[in-house]
Write a protein that holds these residues in place. Structure first.
Motif, mmCIF file in Angstrom:
data_model
loop_
_atom_site.group_PDB
_atom_site.id
_atom_site.type_symbol
_atom_site.label_atom_id
_atom_site.label_comp_id
_atom_site.label_asym_id
_atom_site.label_seq_id
_atom_site.Cartn_x
_atom_site.Cartn_y
_atom_site.Cartn_z
ATOM 1 N N ARG A 49 0.834 -1.199 0.000
ATOM 2 C CA ARG A 49 0.000 0.000 0.000
ATOM 3 C C ARG A 49 0.869 1.250 0.000
ATOM 4 N N ILE A 50 1.914 1.245 0.810
ATOM 5 C CA ILE A 50 2.816 2.396 0.872
ATOM 6 C C ILE A 50 3.536 2.579 -0.459
ATOM 7 N N ALA A 51 3.969 1.466 -1.068
ATOM 8 C CA ALA A 51 4.642 1.543 -2.371
ATOM 9 C C ALA A 51 3.677 2.071 -3.436
ATOM 10 N N ALA A 52 2.429 1.639 -3.393
ATOM 11 C CA ALA A 52 1.437 2.119 -4.359
ATOM 12 C C ALA A 52 1.193 3.612 -4.170
ATOM 13 N N GLN A 53 1.128 4.059 -2.921
ATOM 14 C CA GLN A 53 0.942 5.483 -2.668
ATOM 15 C C GLN A 53 2.137 6.280 -3.173
ATOM 16 N N ALA A 54 3.338 5.767 -2.960
ATOM 17 C CA ALA A 54 4.539 6.461 -3.440
ATOM 18 C C ALA A 54 4.540 6.519 -4.964
ATOM 19 N N ARG A 55 4.149 5.404 -5.598
ATOM 20 C CA ARG A 55 4.082 5.378 -7.068
ATOM 21 C C ARG A 55 3.067 6.392 -7.569
ATOM 22 N N GLU A 56 1.893 6.432 -6.933
ATOM 23 C CA GLU A 56 0.857 7.382 -7.336
ATOM 24 C C GLU A 56 1.330 8.820 -7.143
ATOM 25 N N ALA A 57 2.023 9.085 -6.037
ATOM 26 C CA ALA A 57 2.539 10.439 -5.793
ATOM 27 C C ALA A 57 3.567 10.805 -6.859
ATOM 28 N N LEU B 262 3.205 13.820 -9.481
ATOM 29 C CA LEU B 262 4.204 14.879 -9.621
ATOM 30 C C LEU B 262 4.691 14.981 -11.064
ATOM 31 N N ALA B 263 4.909 13.836 -11.706
ATOM 32 C CA ALA B 263 5.350 13.853 -13.104
ATOM 33 C C ALA B 263 4.267 14.457 -13.993
ATOM 34 N N ARG B 264 3.022 14.088 -13.742
ATOM 35 C CA ARG B 264 1.906 14.626 -14.518
ATOM 36 C C ARG B 264 1.784 16.134 -14.305
ATOM 37 N N GLU B 265 1.919 16.576 -13.046
ATOM 38 C CA GLU B 265 1.842 18.010 -12.762
ATOM 39 C C GLU B 265 2.999 18.757 -13.418
ATOM 40 N N ALA B 266 4.194 18.154 -13.412
ATOM 41 C CA ALA B 266 5.342 18.784 -14.065
ATOM 42 C C ALA B 266 5.101 18.896 -15.569
ATOM 43 N N ASP B 267 4.557 17.833 -16.179
ATOM 44 C CA ASP B 267 4.243 17.880 -17.609
ATOM 45 C C ASP B 267 3.202 18.955 -17.902
ATOM 46 N N GLU B 268 2.170 19.010 -17.057
ATOM 47 C CA GLU B 268 1.131 20.024 -17.245
ATOM 48 C C GLU B 268 1.713 21.430 -17.099
ATOM 49 N N GLN B 269 2.584 21.617 -16.115
ATOM 50 C CA GLN B 269 3.215 22.924 -15.909
ATOM 51 C C GLN B 269 4.072 23.287 -17.121
ATOM 52 N N GLU B 270 4.830 22.312 -17.624
ATOM 53 C CA GLU B 270 5.682 22.551 -18.793
ATOM 54 C C GLU B 270 4.821 22.892 -20.009
ATOM 55 N N GLN B 271 3.729 22.170 -20.177
ATOM 56 C CA GLN B 271 2.834 22.437 -21.295
ATOM 57 C C GLN B 271 2.198 23.820 -21.149
#
Length: 125
Positions: A63-71, A75-84
């Protein structure tokens, strides 16, 4: 009603005494704590408990690993959105600058044409 028999006080006392003796025999028949069967059952229960705890810990770590993966993905999605978003803003700024430049060039061309007409009118007089 010939089958009905009224039990007396002595019968009830005898029945209660028999029940007490039966319970005492059941308690005496129970194996002691040092009996191999009891020790084996206790060890089996402890093994089951340890396995259950290990599965719980594994689920928790998953569960902790899944939460870390989701986070991380978030973050990667937010960075891509910010870059776009920044790229879009830069494109819009460049478009506004081009529009302003075209507007200034148009105004300069219109002023030059107006000045030329004014100069031609002055030259005719």
């Amino acid at each position: 009603m010939s089958g009905f028999k009224d039990k007396g006080f002595a019968d009830r006392l005898g029945t209660a005494d028999k029940a007490r003796k039966a319970m005492l025999e059941r308690v005496r028949a129970m194996p002691s704590a040092d009996d191999p069967a009891v020790i084996e059952r206790k060890a089996a229960r402890q093994a089951i408990s340890a396995a259950r705890e290990a599965r719980r810990a594994e689920r928790e770590s998953d569960r902790i690993a899944a939460q870390a993966r989701e986070a991380e993905e978030r973050l990667a999605r937010e960075a891509d959105e910010q870059e776009q978003r920044l790229a879009e803003e830069a494109a819009q700024a460049a478009e506004r600058a081009d529009e302003a430049e075209r507007g200034a060039a148009l105004e300069a061309a219109q002023k030059a044409a107006r000045d030329a007409r004014y100069a031609a009118r002055k030259a005719r007089k």
